[in-house]
Write a protein that holds these residues in place. Structure first.
Motif, PDB file in Angstrom:
ATOM      1  N   SER A  20       0.823  -1.207   0.000  1.00 34.70           N
ATOM      2  CA  SER A  20       0.000   0.000   0.000  1.00 34.70           C
ATOM      3  C   SER A  20       0.856   1.255   0.000  1.00 34.70           C
ATOM      4  N   GLY A  21       0.537   2.163  -0.907  1.00 36.21           N
ATOM      5  CA  GLY A  21       1.260   3.425  -0.963  1.00 36.21           C
ATOM      6  C   GLY A  21       2.488   3.420  -1.861  1.00 36.21           C
ATOM      7  N   HIS A  22       2.872   2.266  -2.347  1.00 35.12           N
ATOM      8  CA  HIS A  22       4.045   2.210  -3.225  1.00 35.12           C
ATOM      9  C   HIS A  22       3.692   2.750  -4.599  1.00 35.12           C
ATOM     10  N   VAL A  23       4.478   3.720  -5.056  1.00 37.45           N
ATOM     11  CA  VAL A  23       4.148   4.377  -6.318  1.00 37.45           C
ATOM     12  C   VAL A  23       4.692   3.612  -7.520  1.00 37.45           C
ATOM     13  N   THR A  40       8.012  -4.572 -17.582  1.00 36.35           N
ATOM     14  CA  THR A  40       7.387  -3.265 -17.671  1.00 36.35           C
ATOM     15  C   THR A  40       7.398  -2.574 -16.320  1.00 36.35           C
ATOM     16  N   TYR A  41       7.224  -1.238 -16.346  1.00 36.38           N
ATOM     17  CA  TYR A  41       7.303  -0.422 -15.146  1.00 36.38           C
ATOM     18  C   TYR A  41       6.197   0.625 -15.139  1.00 36.38           C
ATOM     19  N   PHE A  42       5.555   0.773 -13.981  1.00 37.91           N
ATOM     20  CA  PHE A  42       4.540   1.795 -13.762  1.00 37.91           C
ATOM     21  C   PHE A  42       4.980   2.746 -12.651  1.00 37.91           C
ATOM     22  N   GLN A  43       4.676   3.987 -12.863  1.00 41.63           N
ATOM     23  CA  GLN A  43       4.760   4.971 -11.788  1.00 41.63           C
ATOM     24  C   GLN A  43       3.338   5.478 -11.592  1.00 41.63           C
ATOM     25  N   ASN A  44       2.767   5.121 -10.455  1.00 43.16           N
ATOM     26  CA  ASN A  44       1.318   5.309 -10.241  1.00 43.16           C
ATOM     27  C   ASN A  44       0.568   4.616 -11.384  1.00 43.16           C
ATOM     28  N   GLU A  45      -0.296   5.300 -12.086  1.00 41.53           N
ATOM     29  CA  GLU A  45      -1.059   4.621 -13.140  1.00 41.53           C
ATOM     30  C   GLU A  45      -0.380   4.714 -14.499  1.00 41.53           C
ATOM     31  N   ALA A  46       0.695   5.457 -14.588  1.00 41.92           N
ATOM     32  CA  ALA A  46       1.365   5.662 -15.872  1.00 41.92           C
ATOM     33  C   ALA A  46       2.369   4.551 -16.148  1.00 41.92           C
ATOM     34  N   GLN A  47       2.246   3.946 -17.309  1.00 41.23           N
ATOM     35  CA  GLN A  47       3.202   2.925 -17.736  1.00 41.23           C
ATOM     36  C   GLN A  47       4.360   3.639 -18.426  1.00 41.23           C
ATOM     37  N   LEU A  48       5.454   3.774 -17.714  1.00 37.91           N
ATOM     38  CA  LEU A  48       6.567   4.579 -18.212  1.00 37.91           C
ATOM     39  C   LEU A  48       7.549   3.797 -19.068  1.00 37.91           C
ATOM     40  N   ASP A  49       7.552   2.498 -18.920  1.00 36.28           N
ATOM     41  CA  ASP A  49       8.521   1.690 -19.668  1.00 36.28           C
ATOM     42  C   ASP A  49       7.896   0.322 -19.916  1.00 36.28           C
ATOM     43  N   LYS A  50       7.735  -0.012 -21.180  1.00 31.16           N
ATOM     44  CA  LYS A  50       7.255  -1.361 -21.517  1.00 31.16           C
ATOM     45  C   LYS A  50       8.213  -2.025 -22.492  1.00 31.16           C
ATOM     46  N   GLY A  98      10.434  -4.184 -22.114  1.00 32.01           N
ATOM     47  CA  GLY A  98      10.735  -5.596 -21.920  1.00 32.01           C
ATOM     48  C   GLY A  98       9.627  -6.543 -22.332  1.00 32.01           C
ATOM     49  N   LEU A  99       8.471  -6.034 -22.665  1.00 27.80           N
ATOM     50  CA  LEU A  99       7.369  -6.916 -23.069  1.00 27.80           C
ATOM     51  C   LEU A  99       7.776  -7.636 -24.357  1.00 27.80           C
ATOM     52  N   PRO A 100       7.745  -8.979 -24.361  1.00 27.05           N
ATOM     53  CA  PRO A 100       8.329  -9.717 -25.477  1.00 27.05           C
ATOM     54  C   PRO A 100       7.536  -9.655 -26.772  1.00 27.05           C
ATOM     55  N   SER A 101       6.260  -9.383 -26.692  1.00 21.99           N
ATOM     56  CA  SER A 101       5.466  -9.295 -27.920  1.00 21.99           C
ATOM     57  C   SER A 101       4.189  -8.513 -27.633  1.00 21.99           C
ATOM     58  N   ASP A 102       3.448  -8.231 -28.688  1.00 20.09           N
ATOM     59  CA  ASP A 102       2.198  -7.488 -28.492  1.00 20.09           C
ATOM     60  C   ASP A 102       1.107  -8.369 -27.893  1.00 20.09           C
ATOM     61  N   ARG A 103       1.442  -9.622 -27.581  1.00 18.34           N
ATOM     62  CA  ARG A 103       0.465 -10.455 -26.873  1.00 18.34           C
ATOM     63  C   ARG A 103       0.449 -10.124 -25.378  1.00 18.34           C
ATOM     64  N   PHE A 104       1.475  -9.415 -24.933  1.00 22.86           N
ATOM     65  CA  PHE A 104       1.602  -9.063 -23.525  1.00 22.86           C
ATOM     66  C   PHE A 104       1.116  -7.629 -23.316  1.00 22.86           C
ATOM     67  N   PHE A 105       0.297  -7.485 -22.283  1.00 22.74           N
ATOM     68  CA  PHE A 105      -0.288  -6.187 -22.002  1.00 22.74           C
ATOM     69  C   PHE A 105      -0.398  -6.025 -20.489  1.00 22.74           C
ATOM     70  N   ALA A 106      -0.040  -4.869 -19.956  1.00 18.78           N
ATOM     71  CA  ALA A 106      -0.143  -4.632 -18.523  1.00 18.78           C
ATOM     72  C   ALA A 106      -0.882  -3.328 -18.268  1.00 18.78           C
ATOM     73  N   GLU A 107      -1.570  -3.290 -17.153  1.00 12.63           N
ATOM     74  CA  GLU A 107      -2.286  -2.072 -16.791  1.00 12.63           C
ATOM     75  C   GLU A 107      -2.299  -1.897 -15.287  1.00 12.63           C
ATOM     76  N   ARG A 108      -2.495  -0.652 -14.880  1.00 16.76           N
ATOM     77  CA  ARG A 108      -2.573  -0.290 -13.460  1.00 16.76           C
ATOM     78  C   ARG A 108      -3.485   0.933 -13.380  1.00 16.76           C
ATOM     79  N   PRO A 109      -4.736   0.738 -13.658  1.00 18.45           N
ATOM     80  CA  PRO A 109      -5.636   1.871 -13.928  1.00 18.45           C
ATOM     81  C   PRO A 109      -5.822   2.859 -12.783  1.00 18.45           C
ATOM     82  N   GLU A 110      -5.738   2.418 -11.545  1.00 21.43           N
ATOM     83  CA  GLU A 110      -5.951   3.332 -10.431  1.00 21.43           C
ATOM     84  C   GLU A 110      -4.692   3.543  -9.613  1.00 21.43           C
ATOM     85  N   GLY A 111      -3.573   3.110 -10.171  1.00 21.84           N
ATOM     86  CA  GLY A 111      -2.316   3.348  -9.485  1.00 21.84           C
ATOM     87  C   GLY A 111      -2.041   2.429  -8.314  1.00 21.84           C
TER      88      GLY A 111
END
Lengths: 115, 113
Positions: free
Chosen positions: A27-30, A47-57, A59-72
């Motif tokens: 909890s609270g980790h950005v 991949t890497y998120f800062q809050n809800e923003a995906q700042l670096d993807k 490393g995702l090996p293909s477009d079959r991989f998708f990550a999200e963090r909609p509410e941070g």
């Protein structure tokens, strides 16, 4: 306090199925990270998120991989049309600060087996 | 991008023996260096880290590591191992201002009682 949790801990999928892996950071980790660890190897960055923003993807090996963090907070890693080479342990980590020097706290991982 | 190599894949020791695990990285800029440990059935946890200052850093459970910039190395040491040190050890690096960690392949350490 509670650490990083991941679910499911184990997942078996048939080739071609879609899977969704969940991560609950501390909890609270950005900052939130996903890594893939193949058998006998070290974790590899996905991949890497800062809050809800995906700042670096990068490393995702293909477009079959998708990550999200909609509410941070909670994050989901989705793999579409799974292939055998996707079999691995998927690790989630979180960090309290936007600083590369700070410790990343890892969850127990989800072991994905694609048959 | 950085790469990390760990010299030993599997090390077997007796209790009270000394341990040294090698780690070399390739990156020309300023780096942060970490050793993580994974005990059987547990998740990865931080042993120690270095980002500046004294190149000899001390971590938990009696471990220490020395950063030698000229050799691009960050070797982990423990003077006297215990059976409970049986685990897999990972060296990891990130570049200053880059968050993602690059890990070595890991070294499995087995300590015989």
């Amino acid at each position: 306090g509670a650490g990083v949790s991941q679910s499911p801990r184990y997942k078996v999928a048939k080739r071609g199925q879609d899977v969704a892996l969940r991560c609950d950071p501390i909890s609270g980790h950005v900052s939130l990270f996903w890594y893939q660890q193949a058998l006998g190897q070290g974790p590899e960055f996905l991949t890497y998120f800062q809050n809800e923003a995906q700042l670096d993807k990068s490393g995702l090996p293909s477009d079959r991989f998708f990550a999200e963090r909609p509410e941070g907070s909670v994050s989901t890693l989705k793999i579409q049309r799974t292939q055998q080479e996707d079999s691995a342990v998927y690790l989630c980590a979180s960090s309290s600060r936007r600083d590369s020097r700070y410790e990343q706290y890892f969850g127990p991982g989800t072991r994905l087996t694609v048959t | 991008a950085q790469s990390v190599s760990q010299h030993n894949h599997h090390v077997i020791l007796s209790e009270a023996a000394s341990l040294e695990l090698g780690c070399n990285y390739s990156y020309g800029g300023t780096v942060n260096l970490f050793w993580y440990v994974q005990y059987p059935g547990q998740h990865l946890q931080l042993l120690l880290k270095y980002f500046s200052g004294d190149p000899l850093v001390k971590g938990i459970k009696g471990f220490e590591a020395e950063f030698i910039k000229s050799k691009f190395s960050f070797n982990l040491r423990k003077p006297s191992v215990q059976w409970s040190d049986t685990a897999e050890y990972f060296c990891a690096v990130n570049a200053q201002n880059d968050y993602k960690l690059s890990f070595g392949a890991g070294t499995t350490v087995t300590v015989r009682a």
